[in-house]
Write a protein that holds these residues in place. Structure first.
Motif, short mmCIF file in Angstrom:
data_model
loop_
_atom_site.label_atom_id
_atom_site.label_comp_id
_atom_site.label_asym_id
_atom_site.label_seq_id
_atom_site.Cartn_x
_atom_site.Cartn_y
_atom_site.Cartn_z
N LYS A 185 1.12 -1.49 -0.13
CA LYS A 185 -0.32 -0.24 0.03
C LYS A 185 1.01 1.36 0.08
O LYS A 185 1.73 1.46 0.78
CB LYS A 185 -0.83 -0.19 0.81
N PRO B 22 -1.23 6.72 4.87
CA PRO B 22 -2.70 6.33 4.88
C PRO B 22 -3.45 7.43 4.71
O PRO B 22 -2.86 8.71 4.35
CB PRO B 22 -2.84 6.43 6.33
N LYS B 23 -4.70 8.18 3.93
CA LYS B 23 -5.63 8.60 3.76
C LYS B 23 -5.75 9.43 4.99
O LYS B 23 -6.33 9.18 5.72
CB LYS B 23 -6.59 8.41 2.43
N SER C 84 -9.48 10.14 5.13
CA SER C 84 -10.01 10.24 5.46
C SER C 84 -10.29 8.50 6.75
O SER C 84 -11.27 7.96 7.68
CB SER C 84 -11.67 9.45 4.54
N GLU C 85 -8.95 7.59 6.22
CA GLU C 85 -8.53 6.86 6.98
C GLU C 85 -7.75 7.11 7.90
O GLU C 85 -8.92 6.34 9.58
CB GLU C 85 -7.55 5.43 5.91
N VAL C 86 -7.34 7.51 8.09
CA VAL C 86 -7.13 8.33 10.70
C VAL C 86 -8.47 9.02 10.98
O VAL C 86 -8.38 9.02 11.93
CB VAL C 86 -6.02 8.78 10.15
N PRO D 74 -11.85 9.88 10.79
CA PRO D 74 -13.26 9.23 10.02
C PRO D 74 -14.05 9.92 10.28
O PRO D 74 -14.17 11.03 10.80
CB PRO D 74 -13.32 7.57 10.17
#
Length: 192
Positions: free
Chosen positions: A164, A168-169, A171-173, A175
């Motif tokens: 990957k 991280p995005k 929105s992943e970290v 929500p």
């Protein structure tokens, strides 16, 4: 400590025997044992005398300045007997330094106290060095280990798995937060 003429004779014989070992007569052994007992008694008596002198010194120090002459004399006797001046002695002498004898004794005590502190530091440093672990030695390979025939066969390599992306995005970290639903208007509320 002073020896009598007889004690010196016994001591001389004991030292000669220690340097040139030879069998001793029973009388010589008894003389050595009596001398050792006399020396032990003298050491114990010196310890008792020192304890008495230090207790007396503390009593005089507590009663200062009224006991100044007696205190200074006792402190000089204690210093002559090998006493290291304590912090209380230095503080008392500083308070009394208007007296010329006390001022001179203060200078002497400060020198002795400094020597004592330096000696303790040297002993502590030596003790620390003695306790410090020795450097580790390197491990050497010894013959008789695993042979090439004993080595496990290498496994066939697996195809690489796509990884990957490293970051991280957001929105992943974090929500998305749900917005609270506003309460219904007052006319729609049911009275109950």
């Amino acid at each position: 400590m002073a020896f009598s003429a007889d004690e010196l004779r016994v001591l001389r014989r004991a030292l000669a025997t220690a340097l040139n070992p030879a069998p001793l007569q029973d009388e010589d052994v008894q003389d050595c044992l009596r001398l050792a007992e006399a020396v032990d008694d003298a050491v114990r008596e010196a310890g008792r005398l020192r304890a008495f002198l230090l207790a007396d010194l503390a009593r005089y120090r507590e009663a200062l300045p009224g006991t100044l002459p007696g205190y200074l004399e006792l402190l000089q006797d204690a210093l002559a007997a090998g006493y290291d001046p304590a912090a209380d002695d230095l503080a008392a002498l500083r308070a009394l330094r208007a007296n010329p004898r006390a001022a001179a004794l203060l200078e002497r005590c400060q020198v002795l106290a400094e020597r004592s502190v330096r000696a303790r530091l040297v002993r502590a440093t030596r003790a620390t060095r003695a306790v410090a672990p020795a450097p580790r030695t390197r491990l050497l390979a010894l013959p008789g280990g695993r042979s090439a025939a004993d080595e496990p066969k290498p496994a066939t390599p697996k195809p690489p798995v796509p990884s990957k992306p490293p970051a991280p995005k957001p929105s992943e970290v974090f929500p998305p937060r749900r917005r609270p639903v506003p309460p219904p208007p007052p006319e729609e509320r049911v009275a109950g």
